[in-house]
Design an enzyme around this catalytic site. Structure first.
Site, PDB file in Angstrom:
ATOM      1  N   CYS A 155       0.830  -1.204   0.000  1.00 34.81           N
ATOM      2  CA  CYS A 155       0.000   0.000   0.000  1.00 34.81           C
ATOM      3  C   CYS A 155       0.865   1.255   0.000  1.00 34.81           C
ATOM      4  O   CYS A 155       1.345   1.690   1.048  1.00 34.81           O
ATOM      5  CB  CYS A 155      -0.942  -0.007   1.199  1.00 34.81           C
ATOM      6  N   CYS A 158      -0.483   4.145   2.070  1.00 30.72           N
ATOM      7  CA  CYS A 158      -0.303   3.999   3.520  1.00 30.72           C
ATOM      8  C   CYS A 158       1.144   4.253   3.926  1.00 30.72           C
ATOM      9  O   CYS A 158       1.418   4.912   4.924  1.00 30.72           O
ATOM     10  CB  CYS A 158      -0.642   2.583   3.993  1.00 30.72           C
ATOM     11  N   ASP A 159       2.083   3.709   3.168  1.00 31.56           N
ATOM     12  CA  ASP A 159       3.469   3.654   3.637  1.00 31.56           C
ATOM     13  C   ASP A 159       4.454   4.518   2.856  1.00 31.56           C
ATOM     14  O   ASP A 159       5.610   4.646   3.266  1.00 31.56           O
ATOM     15  CB  ASP A 159       3.962   2.196   3.605  1.00 31.56           C
TER      16      ASP A 159
END
Ligand code: NDP
Length: 330
Positions: A155, A158-159
């Site tokens: 992701c 997300c990261d």
């Protein structure tokens, strides 16, 4: 006036011929990601006494990520596992019965709907909320598994932030890979796209975006052989090119974008899905083709796949279920 008949079986489990206990509940929620827990919070607050089964990965995909910085309301960010624990507590605070167990079979051909838990216990439900999520696909390399959460991620949204100014790679040649690569290109110094074919599968518009982004380099006909690193995490990737040569790229982030598999298998016989298995919902609602069965979160969303959108759709599912139950006498 009492709208619902009391469910005798809820307090007194009925022994079936097989010897396994059966139970009848008003609202059954399958899945414990942001969608499932948000549905539970709303259903519990509406006095629907929801029962929620957590599934194989309690807390869902967010428990595999580290910091969550994009969920509204956490100015300092929060870790995925902590956020899921908070959501669980919030759902329990209003009376959700959260249980460990995996839905292994379903029969949605008649009311009440039947869901089998762990191959043995049958739960009957007047309304069913499917929030089983999707599972990101990984390559299946041992080294990839070793560095999950330490440089390997599925992701970018997300990261990606953790790789600011660094060099990273994205595996895949579809729309998701192009989208993730262009997102990362805005944060990172250089982004390699590792594509196994000599062309991108992505739409023309996405291909153009990639082509017009200077710091993305597409490595066509390259296959990942190994993710390399040390105690500090990933520091490179070994690739085999079209000539059979092994090349190394120095990267600190290795992002998978080779597709997701929606966890809808046990419902597919009854519920309309697309060709991949994403459950179809009536636009603007959480309603499926079966009255009384609702779907929310990633199992019905291949486009946004964010915790906050999953939570929003969980709220919709609970409100739809509440209205559905309110209009019927069982
Ligand atoms: P796709 O299935 O479309 O693409 C997957 C990509 O990963 C392909 O390039 C595929 O390669 C590659 N791949 C699969 N397995 C491997 C493997 N083992 N090793 C290396 N590469 C592999 O998935 P997406 O997630 O990209 O898209 C899913 C759906 O969602 C699509 O319909 C897409 O259009 C849609 N979508 C739309 C968006 C938008 O409109 N903005 C954004 C994101 C998704 P190969 O081509 O060789 O099979």
């Amino acid at each position: 006036m009492e709208l619902f008949k009391p469910f005798e079986s809820q307090d007194k489990p009925v022994e079936q011929k097989t010897g396994t206990a059966s139970e009848h509940v008003r609202v059954l929620i399958i899945g414990s990601g942001p969608a499932g827990y948000t549905a539970a919070i709303y259903a519990a607050r509406a006095n629907l006494n929801p029962v929620l089964y957590e599934g194989l990965q309690p807390g869902g995909q967010l428990t595999t990520t580290t910091e969550v910085d994009n969920f509204p309301g956490y100015p300092e960010g929060i870790t995925g596992p902590e956020m899921m624990e908070d959501l669980k507590k919030q759902a329990q605070r209003f009376g959700t019965d959260v249980r460990f167990g995996m839905a292994t079979a379903a029969n949605l051909s008649k009311q009440p709907f039947s869901v089998t838990i762990d191959n043995e216990k049958e739960v009957l439900a007047d309304a069913l909320i499917i929030a089983t999520g999707a599972t990101a696909k990984y390559l299946g390399l041992e080294s990839e598994d070793k560095f999950k959460g330490q440089g390997v991620s599925a992701c970018a949204t997300c990261d990606g932030f953790f790789y600011k100014g660094q060099d990273v790679a994205v595996v895949g040649g579809g729309d998701t890979a192009c989208e993730e690569a262009t997102y990362l290109a805005g944060i990172c110094r250089k982004v390699y796209m590792i594509v196994r074919k000599p062309y991108l599968r992505a739409s023309k518009a996405m291909q153009d975006r990639v082509a017009n982004t200077k710091n993305i380099e597409v490595l066509f006909e390259h296959v990942t052989k190994e993710v390399v690193g040390d105690d500090n995490g990933v520091n490179g990737v070994l690739l085999e090119n079209g000539k059979g040569e092994i090349v190394k790229k120095d990267i600190t982030g290795f992002f998978l974008a080779i597709g997701h598999q929606p966890n809808s298998d046990i419902f597919k016989e009854f519920i309309e899905t697309d060709e991949v298995g994403y459950i179809k919902t009536i636009p603007g609602t959480a309603k499926t083709n079966i009255e009384g069965v609702f779907a929310c979160g990633d199992v019905q969303d291949k486009h946004y796949r964010q915790a906050v959108t999953a939570a929003g759709s969980g709220c919709m599912a609970a409100l739809d279920a509440e209205r559905y139950l309110g209009n019927r006498i069982f």
